[in-house]
Design a protein around this motif. Structure first.
Motif, PDB file in Angstrom:
ATOM      1  N   SER A 121       0.832  -1.195   0.000  1.00  0.00           N
ATOM      2  CA  SER A 121       0.000   0.000   0.000  1.00  0.00           C
ATOM      3  C   SER A 121       0.870   1.251   0.000  1.00  0.00           C
ATOM      4  N   ASP A 122       0.721   2.051  -1.050  1.00  0.00           N
ATOM      5  CA  ASP A 122       1.411   3.333  -1.161  1.00  0.00           C
ATOM      6  C   ASP A 122       0.497   4.411  -0.591  1.00  0.00           C
ATOM      7  N   ARG A 123       0.875   5.637  -0.741  1.00  0.00           N
ATOM      8  CA  ARG A 123       0.066   6.766  -0.268  1.00  0.00           C
ATOM      9  C   ARG A 123      -1.183   6.879  -1.154  1.00  0.00           C
ATOM     10  N   HIS A 124      -2.351   6.830  -0.529  1.00  0.00           N
ATOM     11  CA  HIS A 124      -3.617   6.900  -1.260  1.00  0.00           C
ATOM     12  C   HIS A 124      -4.253   8.271  -1.071  1.00  0.00           C
ATOM     13  N   LEU A 125      -5.042   8.670  -2.036  1.00  0.00           N
ATOM     14  CA  LEU A 125      -5.812   9.905  -1.921  1.00  0.00           C
ATOM     15  C   LEU A 125      -7.284   9.521  -1.947  1.00  0.00           C
ATOM     16  N   VAL A 126      -7.993   9.888  -0.896  1.00  0.00           N
ATOM     17  CA  VAL A 126      -9.411   9.564  -0.785  1.00  0.00           C
ATOM     18  C   VAL A 126     -10.181  10.866  -0.697  1.00  0.00           C
ATOM     19  N   GLU A 127     -11.163  11.007  -1.559  1.00  0.00           N
ATOM     20  CA  GLU A 127     -12.047  12.179  -1.545  1.00  0.00           C
ATOM     21  C   GLU A 127     -13.456  11.680  -1.287  1.00  0.00           C
ATOM     22  N   VAL A 128     -14.146  12.335  -0.362  1.00  0.00           N
ATOM     23  CA  VAL A 128     -15.520  11.945  -0.058  1.00  0.00           C
ATOM     24  C   VAL A 128     -16.463  13.067  -0.466  1.00  0.00           C
ATOM     25  N   GLU A 129     -17.620  12.673  -0.935  1.00  0.00           N
ATOM     26  CA  GLU A 129     -18.634  13.637  -1.358  1.00  0.00           C
ATOM     27  C   GLU A 129     -19.962  13.246  -0.735  1.00  0.00           C
ATOM     28  N   THR A 130     -20.674  14.252  -0.253  1.00  0.00           N
ATOM     29  CA  THR A 130     -22.015  14.004   0.280  1.00  0.00           C
ATOM     30  C   THR A 130     -23.024  14.253  -0.828  1.00  0.00           C
ATOM     31  N   ARG A 131     -24.253  13.915  -0.587  1.00  0.00           N
ATOM     32  CA  ARG A 131     -25.305  14.112  -1.574  1.00  0.00           C
ATOM     33  C   ARG A 131     -25.411  15.581  -1.971  1.00  0.00           C
ATOM     34  N   ALA A 132     -25.117  16.472  -1.050  1.00  0.00           N
ATOM     35  CA  ALA A 132     -25.205  17.906  -1.319  1.00  0.00           C
ATOM     36  C   ALA A 132     -24.102  18.381  -2.270  1.00  0.00           C
ATOM     37  N   GLY A 133     -23.187  17.474  -2.627  1.00  0.00           N
ATOM     38  CA  GLY A 133     -22.150  17.847  -3.565  1.00  0.00           C
ATOM     39  C   GLY A 133     -20.902  18.414  -2.925  1.00  0.00           C
ATOM     40  N   ARG A 134     -20.901  18.538  -1.596  1.00  0.00           N
ATOM     41  CA  ARG A 134     -19.690  19.006  -0.923  1.00  0.00           C
ATOM     42  C   ARG A 134     -18.694  17.866  -0.888  1.00  0.00           C
ATOM     43  N   SER A 135     -17.439  18.199  -1.118  1.00  0.00           N
ATOM     44  CA  SER A 135     -16.445  17.139  -1.037  1.00  0.00           C
ATOM     45  C   SER A 135     -15.276  17.599  -0.189  1.00  0.00           C
ATOM     46  N   THR A 136     -14.689  16.631   0.453  1.00  0.00           N
ATOM     47  CA  THR A 136     -13.469  16.865   1.216  1.00  0.00           C
ATOM     48  C   THR A 136     -12.502  15.777   0.816  1.00  0.00           C
ATOM     49  N   SER A 137     -11.243  16.079   0.943  1.00  0.00           N
ATOM     50  CA  SER A 137     -10.266  15.048   0.606  1.00  0.00           C
ATOM     51  C   SER A 137      -9.234  14.965   1.701  1.00  0.00           C
ATOM     52  N   GLY A 138      -8.590  13.844   1.729  1.00  0.00           N
ATOM     53  CA  GLY A 138      -7.540  13.641   2.704  1.00  0.00           C
ATOM     54  C   GLY A 138      -6.585  12.592   2.217  1.00  0.00           C
ATOM     55  N   ASP A 139      -5.349  12.744   2.576  1.00  0.00           N
ATOM     56  CA  ASP A 139      -4.375  11.724   2.232  1.00  0.00           C
ATOM     57  C   ASP A 139      -4.563  10.553   3.164  1.00  0.00           C
TER      58      ASP A 139
END
Length: 124
Positions: free
Chosen positions: A97-115
């Motif tokens: 497992s290398d460094r992954h980038l995960v972005e989450v989005e809610t139904r409202a279309g807001r997204s946040t990301s985190g390493d």
């Protein structure tokens, strides 16, 4: 003498739609843990191919994940372009497992990301 496995670093860049009642940081942590478990030495054999479908299934089982909106995979920094083809390894190859980038989005279309970090020493 016996040589150890040759590590190949898998990086996932993933965007998921989460349940509106879920906490984004908890889902991100859950995806991290799921990817690390999938790529743990206990879950694979040296030289064993990994199918992108295994990643989809693993991430979709994380509590709070409703849908995978985007998934891009990189092995040793090179894009794995086909989600239908397995990631093939040499006989002495082992995915880590290398460094992954995960972005989450809610139904409202807001997204946040985190390493999301995997094993130390991976390359981007």
């Amino acid at each position: 003498y016996v040589l150890g496995p040759r590590f190949q670093w898998l990086r996932a860049e993933i965007k998921v739609l989460i349940d509106p009642t879920s906490v984004p940081a908890e889902v991100t942590d859950g995806v991290q843990e799921a990817l690390e478990e999938l790529l743990s030495p206990e879950q694979q054999r040296i030289g064993q191919a990994l199918y992108p479908g295994q990643i989809y299934r693993t991430v979709l089982e994380v509590p709070g994940v409703r849908e995978i909106l985007r998934l891009e995979l990189y092995v040793d920094g090179e894009a794995h372009r086909s989600m239908e083809r397995p990631i093939r390894l040499p006989r002495d190859g082992f995915l880590a497992s290398d460094r992954h980038l995960v972005e989450v989005e809610t139904r409202a279309g807001r997204s946040t990301s985190g390493d999301v970090y995997g094993l130390e020493g991976g390359t981007s």
